[in-house]
Enzyme design. Structure first.
Site, PDB file in Angstrom:
ATOM      1  CE  LYS A 226       5.788  -2.642 -15.285  1.00 54.55           C
ATOM      2  NZ  LYS A 226       6.791  -2.012 -14.401  1.00 54.55           N
TER       3      LYS A 226
HETATM    4  C1  PLP Z   1       6.533  -1.896 -13.046  1.00 52.64           C
HETATM    5  C2  PLP Z   1       7.679  -1.792 -12.131  1.00 52.64           C
HETATM    6  C3  PLP Z   1       7.558  -2.099 -10.763  1.00 52.64           C
HETATM    7  C4  PLP Z   1       6.251  -2.509 -10.114  1.00 52.64           C
HETATM    8  O1  PLP Z   1       5.732  -3.686 -10.644  1.00 52.64           O
HETATM    9  P1  PLP Z   1       4.364  -4.322 -10.076  1.00 52.64           P
HETATM   10  O2  PLP Z   1       3.739  -5.066 -11.191  1.00 52.64           O
HETATM   11  O3  PLP Z   1       3.568  -3.164  -9.628  1.00 52.64           O
HETATM   12  O4  PLP Z   1       4.713  -5.209  -8.978  1.00 52.64           O
HETATM   13  C5  PLP Z   1       8.695  -2.009  -9.983  1.00 52.64           C
HETATM   14  N1  PLP Z   1       9.879  -1.612 -10.487  1.00 52.64           N
HETATM   15  C6  PLP Z   1      10.027  -1.302 -11.788  1.00 52.64           C
HETATM   16  C7  PLP Z   1      11.352  -0.852 -12.278  1.00 52.64           C
HETATM   17  C8  PLP Z   1       8.937  -1.390 -12.668  1.00 52.64           C
HETATM   18  O5  PLP Z   1       9.099  -1.075 -13.968  1.00 52.64           O
END
Ligand code: PLP
Length: 452
Positions: free
Chosen positions: A110
């Protein structure tokens, strides 16, 4: 370039306004009015480093941001990554690669979008001579990444609500040990849903929202999707030419945010073979891609907690294209889904998607197998991606978090405890959090007292 809403009931906006607005006023999500054709450009981008590639890509969309300003914003967004390649591509064997997306400040993918969004917000504040107060509720990773995108930025305060005692100790430290005086970690007495409900109430109060120039952190901001397109492109350009059109990106997902970005890039003319949507036990997307039915289920806690989601908020963007770019149909389907809790697609185009679902009991075994086969450590989210790789294509598995964020699960699986110096430093810093009841009035008072 201008951006339209998937629901078609508001005026198209420029990039800056679409980013500042987040959710479109008609309840829809923003998309480019027309997708650019990259097939004529990507060849000249092959040698670019990450920040330059990001600039070449985003300037097509952010036409209302002066070019040098945009370059500066992007440059600042990727300087806090700890790997020279920003998003290194690691080869495990001839048919398997890992795209490591965890070298940013909070060790999860993110950061790619939220570092950029933080700098875009800062730029907008300066340009408009305004301050903003950013609010969000989190069950872990999003809150930490948002905080690290905005910490220390002048003219911005950030308030993150999280359920007290229900996020991992390391995640809590990432939110509460920053030492920045524009960050407020609000430990809410209740569940994530309680925090989310209180937050929705705050945003529903129009006067309060305008008075404090509130802005929401969520996964649907247009800038997040566009920022995420870049690492797919960066990885794709680094693959041997013979493999490029054989690639299946394997994406651990809950909200469909990450995989949507890759899919949009494919629609822009980058010849990617397809995507594997890898869910944990919360498998609404897996069921959609196997049965054509999108049906809400209860959220179950899992070992890959950042994918514990049932309503995939970014799915509406895929839906828009699936329904022939017809906003009236999108409104109809979303309304049906909202009241019935499911929708059956007649001719859902699944050609470029495959999917898997990974049960919690399988995760430790996968971590062990990947470690044995390749000497490579994966976190529980990435492990869901390794459940089942296609034999007839080349797989690039997206590693969404560092194993060091989940030491207990990894130790239980392979008897080794991964460590990361950034996380170790956090352990010696004081925790600063504000405990509040899950009550909109109390939270509103806190925000009013601390807002910039
Ligand atoms: C947020 C997150 C995801 C999922 O992301 P999406 O936006 O739902 O595709 C997967 N793995 C980690 C470690 C995350 O922080």
């Amino acid at each position: 370039m201008r951006f339209i809403s998937t629901r078609g009931r508001c005026e198209p906006l420029g990039f800056g306004d679409a980013v500042a607005t987040g959710l479109a006023p008609d309840g829809g999500l923003f998309l480019p009015e027309q997708l650019p054709d990259l097939s004529v450009r990507w060849r000249s981008w092959a040698g670019l480093g990450y920040a330059d590639l990001c600039h070449a890509f985003l300037r097509i969309f952010a036409t209302d941001v002066p070019d040098e300003t945009l370059r500066g914003i992007i440059g600042r967004s990727y300087t806090r990554f700890r790997h020279a390649d920003i998003a290194p591509l690691v080869k495990l064997d001839a048919r398997t690669y890992v795209l490591e997306l965890f070298h940013g400040p909070t060790l999860a993918f993110k950061d790619f979008a939220l570092q950029l969004l933080g700098n875009l917000y800062e730029h907008q504040c300066r340009e408009r001579g305004q301050t903003i107060n950013v609010l969000g509720a989190t069950s872990g990773d999003t809150g930490a990444a948002a905080i690290h995108g905005l910490l220390g930025k002048p003219g911005v305060a950030i308030f993150i609500l999280y359920p007290d005692g229900r996020v991992s100790p390391l995640q809590e430290r990432q939110m509460t040990c920053t030492g920045a005086d524009n960050v407020y970690a609000l430990a809410i007495d209740g569940s994530f849903d309680d925090a989310q409900t209180a937050l929705k109430e705050l945003f529903a109060d129009q006067d309060f929202r305008l008075q404090h120039r509130l802005s929401a952190v969520n996964s649907i901001n247009l800038a997040r999707v566009l920022a995420q397109c870049v690492y797919y492109l960066h990885a794709w350009l680094r693959l041997p030419e013979a493999d490029r059109s054989e690639i299946e990106f394997v994406v651990p997902t809950g909200n469909f945010g990450n995989v949507l970005a890759g899919w949009m890039l494919q629609r822009m003319g980058v010849p990617i073979r397809g995507f594997k949507v890898a869910t944990n036990r919360n498998d609404i997307l897996h069921r959609l891609f196997t049965t054509g039915e999108y049906r809400l289920g209860p959220v179950q806690p899992s070992l890959a907690p950042s994918m514990d989601i049932q309503v995939a908020s970014n799915f509406e963007r895929l839906l828009y294209y699936q329904l022939g770019q017809d906003p009236a149909r999108v409104r109809e389907v979303m309304a049906t889904f909202k009241c019935a809790g499911y929708f059956r697609f007649e001719n859902f185009d699944r050609d470029c998607f495959t999917s898997t679902r990974c049960e919690d009991v399988e995760i430790p075994g996968i971590i062990r197998r990947v470690h044995q086969d390749y000497g490579y450590m994966v976190d529980p989210h990435t492990a869901c991606g390794f459940k089942e790789l296609a034999r007839d294509r080349v797989s690039v598995v997206l590693a969404t978090a560092s194993p060091a964020k989940f030491p207990d699960t990894i130790r239980a699986a392979i008897g080794i405890e991964p460590r990361d110096p950034a996380l170790e430093t956090l352990k010696s810093r004081p925790i600063i959090k504000h405990k509040l009841a899950a009550n909109a009035a109390d939270i509103a008072r806190f925000v009013a007292d601390h807002a910039v």
